[in-house]
Design a protein around this motif. Structure first.
Motif, PDB file in Angstrom:
ATOM      1  N   LEU A 247       0.816  -1.187  -0.114  1.00 36.22           N
ATOM      2  CA  LEU A 247      -0.185   0.008   0.060  1.00 36.22           C
ATOM      3  C   LEU A 247       0.888   1.287   0.050  1.00 36.22           C
ATOM      4  O   LEU A 247       1.843   1.162   0.660  1.00 36.22           O
ATOM      5  N   ALA A 248       0.402   2.063  -1.055  1.00 36.20           N
ATOM      6  CA  ALA A 248       1.334   3.502  -0.936  1.00 36.20           C
ATOM      7  C   ALA A 248       0.373   4.672  -1.402  1.00 36.20           C
ATOM      8  O   ALA A 248      -0.473   4.225  -1.788  1.00 36.20           O
ATOM      9  N   GLY A 249       1.214   5.745  -1.161  1.00 36.07           N
ATOM     10  CA  GLY A 249       0.194   6.962  -1.367  1.00 36.07           C
ATOM     11  C   GLY A 249       0.833   7.841  -2.455  1.00 36.07           C
ATOM     12  O   GLY A 249       1.862   7.123  -3.020  1.00 36.07           O
ATOM     13  N   TRP A 250       0.333   8.807  -2.745  1.00 35.69           N
ATOM     14  CA  TRP A 250       0.950   9.854  -3.866  1.00 35.69           C
ATOM     15  C   TRP A 250       0.510  11.119  -3.467  1.00 35.69           C
ATOM     16  O   TRP A 250      -0.370  11.499  -2.797  1.00 35.69           O
ATOM     17  N   VAL A 251       1.383  12.106  -4.054  1.00 36.96           N
ATOM     18  CA  VAL A 251       0.791  13.668  -4.155  1.00 36.96           C
ATOM     19  C   VAL A 251       0.775  14.031  -5.565  1.00 36.96           C
ATOM     20  O   VAL A 251       1.481  13.839  -6.392  1.00 36.96           O
TER      21      VAL A 251
END
Length: 322
Positions: A247-251
């Motif tokens: 699981l990862a996010g981003w901007v």
């Protein structure tokens, strides 16, 4: 004769008119640009936004002004941008929970995809599990053993829906009950981890990195399938016995819906130029920020993919509306 002269002059006039039309095309920026960060100051997104604004300052005729409008998991600041004029002078830097919010909040006053124009993906947010120096364990298996022996001693901090989901998904996979504690920014979360007020917290590499020099916190896991280059010695959750945990996010940089393509292209060209600068990239590395530039179409595709993922998680009961 008059008519013949007019006809002869017409070809000469047309290029002049075309030139005038080109000159009339609006320039960007024509005034200071508001870059709304819909989260509190001190978190990873705020750190990135301010670094980018500073990098763009020498190349633009007007400054980028970073404005924090925190509240409601980013909804307050995002709504301000959704309602702004689509002229390139109001932008926002949002994390991936901008999309997730529609599946976890009772209601939001905008469509997180349809009411915005993607300008550029900026970074990838590998999430890390920061632990207070007061805890005796240094890995996930140690966390499991400690939690089993001390069922009321652990809680996990989060700053938005993604980090909250990661913390609760790990607890679920470990068959543990670990309460979630919500914070307004990664900076505030890390301050409490360092002070020993919060045992654990999932946050971005950018939020965690400035606090490691204190010696009062350690990183015990990363959320992605591969290790982050910022903490190459820290194993992933998968490596520590939890399969398929990735699981990862981003901007992403967004504008109001209806932003003209020409202005979007100008903004992205300026951003690309900043990210191409070696000094700026070195600063991002020092801040623990991982660049991941993607054009508007790929940014939109990533947002749509996130929407499908969280819709499925909601249908499965893994996330609930608040």
């Amino acid at each position: 004769m008059i008519r013949r002269r007019s006809l002869l002059a017409a070809p000469a006039i047309l290029p002049a008119l075309a030139s005038t039309g080109a000159q009339a095309q609006p320039a960007w920026p024509q005034k200071p640009v508001r870059l709304v960060v819909p989260y509190a100051a001190g978190g990873g997104t705020d750190i990135l936004a301010r670094a980018l604004a500073e990098a763009l300052r020498p190349t633009l005729p007007h400054p980028i002004i970073v404005e924090n409008r925190a509240g409601a998991a980013g909804v307050i600041g995002s709504e301000l941008v959704a309602r702004a004029e689509p002229d390139g002078h109001t932008l926002t830097a949002v994390v991936s929970t901008h999309v997730m919010n529609r599946h976890v909040l009772a209601q939001i006053p905008f469509d997180p995809i349809r009411d915005f124009t993607p300008v550029s993906m900026l970074t990838r947010n590998t999430m890390v599990l920061a632990a207070s120096h007061t805890l005796p364990f240094t890995d996930i298996q140690g966390l499991r053993a400690f939690a089993a022996a001390n069922p009321a001693r652990l809680s996990t901090g989060s700053t938005e829906a993604l980090s909250q989901f990661i913390g609760q998904e790990l607890a679920r996979r470990l068959r543990l009950e670990i309460p979630d504690v919500q914070y307004r920014s990664g900076g505030q979360l890390m301050t409490d981890v360092v002070a020993g007020h919060l045992p654990l917290g999932w946050t971005s590499t950018a939020s965690a990195t400035p606090h490691l020099a204190t010696g009062r916190t350690r990183i015990i896991a990363v959320s992605t399938a591969t290790r982050t280059p910022f903490f190459p010695d820290v194993p992933t959750v998968q490596e520590q016995g939890i399969p398929d945990f990735d699981l990862a996010g981003w901007v992403a940089l967004l504008a109001p819906a209806g932003l003209p393509d020409a202005i979007s292209a100008r903004i992205r060209a300026a951003v690309d130029g900043a990210f191409a600068d070696q000094a700026f990239r070195a600063r991002l590395t020092a801040l623990g920020i991982e660049p991941d530039l993607r054009p508007p179409a790929e940014t939109l595709a990533a947002m749509q993919r996130e929407d499908r993922i969280w819709a499925a998680a909601s249908a499965a009961g893994h996330i609930q509306r608040q």
